[in-house]
Enzyme design. Structure first.
Site, PDB file in Angstrom:
ATOM      1  N   GLU A  49      -0.937   8.390  -6.592  1.00 35.52           N
ATOM      2  CA  GLU A  49      -0.859   9.841  -6.407  1.00 35.52           C
ATOM      3  C   GLU A  49      -0.161  10.519  -7.588  1.00 35.52           C
ATOM      4  O   GLU A  49      -0.607  11.557  -8.076  1.00 35.52           O
ATOM      5  CB  GLU A  49      -0.124  10.157  -5.099  1.00 35.52           C
ATOM      6  CG  GLU A  49      -0.055  11.619  -4.756  1.00 35.52           C
ATOM      7  CD  GLU A  49      -1.248  12.123  -3.971  1.00 35.52           C
ATOM      8  OE1 GLU A  49      -1.546  13.326  -4.092  1.00 35.52           O
ATOM      9  OE2 GLU A  49      -1.870  11.342  -3.240  1.00 35.52           O
ATOM     10  N   ALA A  98       0.827  -1.210   0.000  1.00 37.69           N
ATOM     11  CA  ALA A  98       0.000   0.000   0.000  1.00 37.69           C
ATOM     12  C   ALA A  98       0.859   1.257   0.000  1.00 37.69           C
ATOM     13  O   ALA A  98       0.505   2.260  -0.630  1.00 37.69           O
ATOM     14  CB  ALA A  98      -0.941   0.002   1.206  1.00 37.69           C
ATOM     15  N   GLY A 127       1.799   1.650  -3.546  1.00 37.99           N
ATOM     16  CA  GLY A 127       0.600   1.899  -4.347  1.00 37.99           C
ATOM     17  C   GLY A 127       0.052   3.299  -4.157  1.00 37.99           C
ATOM     18  O   GLY A 127      -0.395   3.940  -5.116  1.00 37.99           O
ATOM     19  N   ASP A 128       0.098   3.792  -2.929  1.00 38.09           N
ATOM     20  CA  ASP A 128      -0.345   5.153  -2.636  1.00 38.09           C
ATOM     21  C   ASP A 128       0.472   6.161  -3.442  1.00 38.09           C
ATOM     22  O   ASP A 128      -0.084   7.065  -4.063  1.00 38.09           O
ATOM     23  CB  ASP A 128      -0.210   5.414  -1.136  1.00 38.09           C
ATOM     24  CG  ASP A 128      -0.553   6.844  -0.756  1.00 38.09           C
ATOM     25  OD1 ASP A 128      -1.628   7.335  -1.144  1.00 38.09           O
ATOM     26  OD2 ASP A 128       0.260   7.476  -0.057  1.00 38.09           O
ATOM     27  N   ALA A 129       1.780   5.982  -3.433  1.00 42.15           N
ATOM     28  CA  ALA A 129       2.663   6.908  -4.153  1.00 42.15           C
ATOM     29  C   ALA A 129       2.440   6.825  -5.661  1.00 42.15           C
ATOM     30  O   ALA A 129       2.353   7.854  -6.341  1.00 42.15           O
ATOM     31  CB  ALA A 129       4.122   6.615  -3.816  1.00 42.15           C
TER      32      ALA A 129
END
Length: 136
Positions: free
Chosen positions: A23, A15, A18-20
């Site tokens: 974004e 995660a 994945g978040d980066a």
């Protein structure tokens, strides 16, 4: 790490990446759409990257029969079921966990080199958000 090692990462590590990745795609998309003022960018980005938005997108993906593979669903569940010691600022625990699963799925696709599939999902998410925002 080798390709198989990505399968061994815990959901929160997936995660994190994945978040980066998500974004960056969203910020690039917003800049391409002509949003340039920081406040404007931030407000618009929340339609895509907030825990609530990601949970809604994840539910929509899972509702589409055959849209996600068993492997993808497994990576989502790994992230969703991870025990995080942080508390979401603007979301309940369930929403936060679902969004963590969403980010874990994207993180896994990114790390395992499945960039085309990751981009397919991200473009689908962008289209979903844009269509639903126009309906409001």
């Amino acid at each position: 790490m080798t390709e198989k090692d990505w399968n061994l990462l815990n959901g929160l590590a997936l995660a994190y990446v994945g978040d980066a990745a998500y974004e960056v795609y969203i910020r690039t998309y917003l800049l391409e759409k002509g949003y340039t003022k920081p406040n404007q960018l931030h407000r618009r980005a929340t339609h895509f990257v907030s825990a609530k938005a990601q949970a809604v997108l994840m539910y929509a993906m899972m509702a589409k029969e055959g849209f996600l593979s068993e492997e993808e669903l497994g990576m989502y569940k790994r992230g969703r079921n991870s025990k995080s010691h942080t508390i979401a600022k603007n979301a309940d625990v369930t929403t936060y966990r679902i969004s963590t699963g969403f980010e874990a799925l994207l993180g896994y696709l990114h790390l395992s080199g499945q960039i085309e599939r990751m981009e397919e999902l991200i473009h689908w998410c962008i289209q979903e958000v844009e269509e639903n925002d126009h309906e409001r």
